[in-house]
Design a protein around this motif. Structure first.
Motif, PDB file in Angstrom:
ATOM      1  N   ILE A 576       0.822  -1.212   0.000  1.00  0.00           N
ATOM      2  CA  ILE A 576       0.000   0.000   0.000  1.00  0.00           C
ATOM      3  C   ILE A 576       0.859   1.267   0.000  1.00  0.00           C
ATOM      4  O   ILE A 576       0.497   2.282  -0.606  1.00  0.00           O
ATOM      5  CB  ILE A 576      -0.951  -0.006   1.222  1.00  0.00           C
ATOM      6  CG1 ILE A 576      -1.942  -1.176   1.131  1.00  0.00           C
ATOM      7  CG2 ILE A 576      -1.700   1.303   1.331  1.00  0.00           C
ATOM      8  CD1 ILE A 576      -2.835  -1.150  -0.071  1.00  0.00           C
ATOM      9  N   ALA A 577       2.018   1.218   0.650  1.00  0.00           N
ATOM     10  CA  ALA A 577       2.896   2.393   0.714  1.00  0.00           C
ATOM     11  C   ALA A 577       3.480   2.751  -0.648  1.00  0.00           C
ATOM     12  O   ALA A 577       3.992   3.859  -0.821  1.00  0.00           O
ATOM     13  CB  ALA A 577       4.025   2.150   1.712  1.00  0.00           C
ATOM     14  N   ALA A 619      15.242   5.624   2.544  1.00  0.00           N
ATOM     15  CA  ALA A 619      13.866   5.385   2.115  1.00  0.00           C
ATOM     16  C   ALA A 619      12.886   5.500   3.273  1.00  0.00           C
ATOM     17  O   ALA A 619      11.731   5.923   3.088  1.00  0.00           O
ATOM     18  CB  ALA A 619      13.763   4.004   1.470  1.00  0.00           C
ATOM     19  N   ALA A 620      13.330   5.135   4.479  1.00  0.00           N
ATOM     20  CA  ALA A 620      12.445   5.183   5.643  1.00  0.00           C
ATOM     21  C   ALA A 620      11.992   6.610   5.947  1.00  0.00           C
ATOM     22  O   ALA A 620      10.889   6.815   6.476  1.00  0.00           O
ATOM     23  CB  ALA A 620      13.145   4.592   6.861  1.00  0.00           C
ATOM     24  N   ARG A 621      12.812   7.600   5.616  1.00  0.00           N
ATOM     25  CA  ARG A 621      12.409   8.997   5.841  1.00  0.00           C
ATOM     26  C   ARG A 621      11.251   9.378   4.906  1.00  0.00           C
ATOM     27  O   ARG A 621      10.356  10.124   5.294  1.00  0.00           O
ATOM     28  CB  ARG A 621      13.615   9.912   5.629  1.00  0.00           C
ATOM     29  CG  ARG A 621      14.759   9.644   6.613  1.00  0.00           C
ATOM     30  CD  ARG A 621      15.890  10.666   6.446  1.00  0.00           C
ATOM     31  NE  ARG A 621      16.954  10.393   7.400  1.00  0.00           N
ATOM     32  CZ  ARG A 621      18.060   9.700   7.124  1.00  0.00           C
ATOM     33  NH1 ARG A 621      18.248   9.240   5.897  1.00  0.00           N
ATOM     34  NH2 ARG A 621      18.975   9.486   8.046  1.00  0.00           N
ATOM     35  N   ILE A 626       5.087   9.736   4.068  1.00  0.00           N
ATOM     36  CA  ILE A 626       3.853   9.199   3.480  1.00  0.00           C
ATOM     37  C   ILE A 626       2.844   8.905   4.576  1.00  0.00           C
ATOM     38  O   ILE A 626       1.675   9.286   4.503  1.00  0.00           O
ATOM     39  CB  ILE A 626       4.161   7.924   2.669  1.00  0.00           C
ATOM     40  CG1 ILE A 626       5.052   8.255   1.469  1.00  0.00           C
ATOM     41  CG2 ILE A 626       2.871   7.249   2.208  1.00  0.00           C
ATOM     42  CD1 ILE A 626       5.569   7.031   0.741  1.00  0.00           C
ATOM     43  N   ASP A 627       3.281   8.190   5.596  1.00  0.00           N
ATOM     44  CA  ASP A 627       2.411   7.805   6.705  1.00  0.00           C
ATOM     45  C   ASP A 627       3.280   7.459   7.903  1.00  0.00           C
ATOM     46  O   ASP A 627       3.989   6.446   7.880  1.00  0.00           O
ATOM     47  CB  ASP A 627       1.548   6.607   6.316  1.00  0.00           C
ATOM     48  CG  ASP A 627       0.515   6.251   7.395  1.00  0.00           C
ATOM     49  OD1 ASP A 627       0.672   6.692   8.545  1.00  0.00           O
ATOM     50  OD2 ASP A 627      -0.442   5.524   7.071  1.00  0.00           O
ATOM     51  N   TYR A 730       9.563   6.722  -2.995  1.00  0.00           N
ATOM     52  CA  TYR A 730       9.844   5.571  -2.128  1.00  0.00           C
ATOM     53  C   TYR A 730      10.176   4.342  -2.968  1.00  0.00           C
ATOM     54  O   TYR A 730      11.114   3.585  -2.660  1.00  0.00           O
ATOM     55  CB  TYR A 730       8.628   5.309  -1.239  1.00  0.00           C
ATOM     56  CG  TYR A 730       8.778   4.175  -0.251  1.00  0.00           C
ATOM     57  CD1 TYR A 730       9.758   4.210   0.732  1.00  0.00           C
ATOM     58  CD2 TYR A 730       7.917   3.078  -0.306  1.00  0.00           C
ATOM     59  CE1 TYR A 730       9.879   3.172   1.659  1.00  0.00           C
ATOM     60  CE2 TYR A 730       8.030   2.035   0.608  1.00  0.00           C
ATOM     61  CZ  TYR A 730       9.008   2.089   1.590  1.00  0.00           C
ATOM     62  OH  TYR A 730       9.121   1.064   2.489  1.00  0.00           O
ATOM     63  N   VAL A 731       9.439   4.139  -4.058  1.00  0.00           N
ATOM     64  CA  VAL A 731       9.732   3.042  -4.974  1.00  0.00           C
ATOM     65  C   VAL A 731      11.129   3.204  -5.569  1.00  0.00           C
ATOM     66  O   VAL A 731      11.933   2.261  -5.600  1.00  0.00           O
ATOM     67  CB  VAL A 731       8.676   2.972  -6.098  1.00  0.00           C
ATOM     68  CG1 VAL A 731       9.090   1.971  -7.173  1.00  0.00           C
ATOM     69  CG2 VAL A 731       7.315   2.602  -5.524  1.00  0.00           C
TER      70      VAL A 731
END
Length: 751
Positions: A576-577, A619-621, A626-627, A730-731
């Motif tokens: 979903i992210a 990427a975690a940032r 995003i959420d 993110y992708v």
């Protein structure tokens, strides 16, 4: 291992026996295929038996060629059985039907993936066998008895890390030798129902889905062999990337397609703005298409007039209404119901002509009305009226009127007419806003988009289809199967292995099936067989459907796929992210509620096997932006190489450094869609496909792919060009297995 050299020699001898047996089976299949091709049975039953034999032995030859490399990769030594159990890509039995090689999908093969020192599953030792062609090149063992102290990483862990660190080739490889326990549980899950596999980037979702396809085809061969498996991917680049995996696992019983390919006869790949696709993906578009079909069943307010020679014949409005109502009561789709309407209207028209002769005022209305003008027994009899109707049916003036009132429509024609005419669109879509309808308007003839495909499918369901074309396709498919088998036979006849020594005593080389037909070529040849039912029959029902990058599908796309799989046997993998499409899935429960309610199950992959911890920290940032409630998957390794941040002026040098660092691996340069051509021009070292050492792609094109190194160019523009730009970024940041460079202006603090 007491003596590594002796152990390798022992395994080499066993592997040689396996290949000798494989060659025997292949030669036997080739002989039987040759006999089937030469047989010319006259009866229909004989022809059917011949075709079944051709299919069977063609499949066997294809399977034997596909497993040529990496035939055997493991061995289990059991506590209660002195005989070792060898694990491989297929199962092989000797002449006494004793197992020589256990298929990795069989229950007896499962301990190879799930046995641990804590739960050894009856296994004393697990051996990983590394091969090159038909030669054993290395062994590594896991000792699983509870009294043993192995210390350090196990052989299984070492094999996994070696696979993760290996250079990418532009094609996805199978993970059959390194499947992890959490992945194995999902792969072997039951076939019934909808299984959702949620997992962050790098967790192996695609690999799990493909190996699950191979497992289900093995375990449910009778069911899926007839109905087939459909794999839906996000784009053709992705499908090419995964194209070698299932053939390498000895499975070809799948149809791989993008959403744009799922309407037979249409390659719907035209690009369109995301906002337009989002409107087309809404569930209310099903009602819009239904209304558009109903609008084409015209009922003129003043009745129908037909000019016949020098006279005008009029069918009253109420008779037309009753003809339409009678036709709709049949419940048939629009095109298939049309003959009922035509019969009713031609009959009514003939009776109106007969009225000019005269009538008995006490008879019934021919269409069932009690108060229609002109009711009564006609002075001409029913036979005369039938003859009039036959004559009228063939007249161009009558056909023109009937075509206007109830036209024969293709789904393509319906959709093009709808989107080209503001009045038609306003009539069919009153629930849409003026802005939404404005987005849908377009000139006809420009081709269709992926978002059009579910609408075409909906229209086809409501319009109905003529099955004569399907019969022609079936005959073509039958001929293609025979041609495909003959090609396989020719290849097989040239691929027999030579003797171990040549005449002069020199060691001879093995000439194997796969020397002449690699996995990619096999897939291309198998494409011929895809032209049969599943590929070209919109009404084909699949035994199982696998959807990758499933979060990108709209409600209308899910409606199409559920129609393809009424048994609701599905494997759905996604994150979903990573949803990028505006009409994509934001919640799995909402996606499946209209079809299965809450009767679906979820599995989660939480371990990141692809992305090193250093890259995942960046990427975690983005994920937090995003959420904040979302958690990134846990990386299993570190590389010690931090991501590089650079200005755009350094683009060429940074990409060159990445290519040198991961050579002979692959580098992807991921860019905003609007800058694709420009960046390609600035990087003369970049190629145009995944086989090139450096390739330039948009983020959407890179979905589901992985590379040794990735350069993300202009991340701020990637974010800005889409309402879900952070998801796209993110992708992009999670495609690399080794190194990452971020080039250009940052949309947020990524350092």
């Amino acid at each position: 291992m007491s003596d590594p050299t002796a152990e390798i020699a022992h395994e080499q001898a066993y592997l040689t026996d396996l290949y000798r047996h494989l060659d025997t089976l292949r030669d036997r299949a080739a002989d039987r295929l040759r006999q089937a091709l030469r047989h010319r049975g006259g009866t229909q039953q004989a022809q059917s038996e011949r075709e079944s034999a051709v299919t069977l032995y063609s499949n066997q030859l294809a399977q034997f060629g596909a497993v040529e490399h990496g035939l055997c990769f493991g061995r289990l030594d059991l506590v209660d059985d002195a005989r070792p159990r060898y694990i491989g890509r297929i199962g092989l039995f000797d002449e006494d039907y004793e197992p020589m090689l256990v298929d990795w999908r069989a229950p007896a093969g499962r301990p190879f993936y799930v046995a641990t020192a804590a739960t050894p599953e009856g296994v004393r030792r697990r051996r990983h066998i590394r091969t090159a062609g038909r030669t054993v090149v290395g062994l590594s063992d896991d000792l699983l008895d509870l009294d043993g102290e192995t210390g350090g990483p196990t052989a299984s862990e070492s094999a996994l890390l070696a696979a993760l660190s290996a250079h990418r080739t532009g094609r996805m490889r199978d993970i059959v030798e390194t499947i992890q326990a959490e992945q194995d549980d999902i792969i072997r899950s039951g076939i019934n129902g909808v299984l959702v596999v949620q997992g962050g980037p790098g967790t192996g979702k695609t690999a799990v889905a493909l190996h699950r396809a191979a497992y289900l085809l093995y375990t449910h061969r009778e069911r899926l062999g007839n109905q087939g498996v459909l794999i839906v991917g996000p784009n053709h680049t992705f499908l090419r990337y995964i194209g070698d995996v299932l053939p390498s696992l000895a499975e070809n019983g799948v149809l791989s397609r993008t959403l744009g390919d799922l309407f037979p006869g249409e390659a719907a790949h035209r690009a369109e703005p995301a906002a337009v696709a989002a409107v087309k993906g809404r569930p209310e578009m099903a009602e819009v298409i239904a209304a558009a079909v109903a609008d084409r069943e015209e009922i003129p307010a003043e009745g129908v007039e037909v000019r016949l020679d020098d006279e005008t014949v009029r069918v009253p409005h109420d008779i037309v209404v009753r003809a339409v109502a009678r036709t709709r009561r049949t419940g048939r789709p629009h095109n298939l119901a049309r003959p009922v309407f035509v019969d009713a209207m031609v009959d009514a028209l003939a009776r109106q002509v007969a009225e000019r002769v005269g009538h008995d005022p006490f008879a019934d209305d021919p269409l069932g009305g009690d108060d229609a003008p002109g009711a009564g027994t006609l002075l001409v009899d029913e036979q005369d009226i039938a003859e009039m109707a036959r004559e009228l049916r063939g007249r161009a003036e009558v056909q023109a009127v009937l075509t206007r009132l109830w036209p024969v429509l293709t789904p393509q024609q319906l959709l093009e007419d709808l989107f080209a005419d503001p009045a038609r669109l306003r009539s069919a879509a009153p629930s849409l806003t003026d802005d939404d309808r404005e987005l849908l308007l377009r000139e006809p003839g420009g081709g269709f988009t992926p978002a059009d495909v579910p609408l075409l499918d909906e229209a086809a369901e409501l319009l109905g289809e003529d099955d004569r074309a399907a019969l022609v396709r079936a005959e073509l498919a039958r001929r293609q199967r025979i041609m495909y088998a003959q090609e396989l036979l020719e290849i097989s006849e040239g691929s027999s292995s030579v003797d171990a020594e040549s005449a002069d005593g020199e060691q001879a080389e093995w000439l194997t099936f796969s020397d002449l037909l690699d996995a990619e070529q096999l897939a291309e040849r198998y494409e011929v067989r895809e032209q049969s039912g599943p590929a070209n029959d919109r009404n084909w029902v699949f035994g199982h459907v696998i959807v990758d990058e499933a979060q990108e599908l709209s409600p209308m796309a899910w409606r199409l796929l559920m129609r393809r799989c009424p048994q609701r046997s599905m494997t759905v993998v996604g994150d979903i992210a990573q949803t990028g499409d505006l009409a994509g899935t934001a919640n799995w429960a909402d996606a499946f509620a209209p079809y299965v309610g809450d009767r679906w199950r979820r599995a989660e992959l939480t371990i990141n096997y692809r992305t090193p911890a250093e890259i995942m920290a960046v990427a975690a940032r983005v994920l937090a932006a995003i959420d904040p409630d979302l958690s990134p998957p846990t990386s299993v390794r570190e590389t010690g190489v931090p991501p590089v941040f650079a200005a755009e002026t350094a683009l060429a040098s940074v990409v060159g450094d990445l290519a040198d660092a991961v050579k002979p691996g692959r580098v992807a340069v991921l860019v905003p869609a609007g800058r694709l051509a420009e960046v390609r021009d600035r990087l003369p070292i970049a190629g145009t496909d995944l086989d090139a050492p450096v390739t330039v792609l948009t983020t959407r094109e890179a979905k589901g792919l992985e590379f040794d190194a990735v350069a993300v160019v202009d991340p701020a523009a990637i974010v800005a060009e889409s309402p879900r730009g952070l998801n796209d970024l993110y992708v992009a940041l999670t495609r690399a297995t080794q190194q990452l460079a971020v080039i250009g202006e940052l949309p947020l603090d990524l350092r």
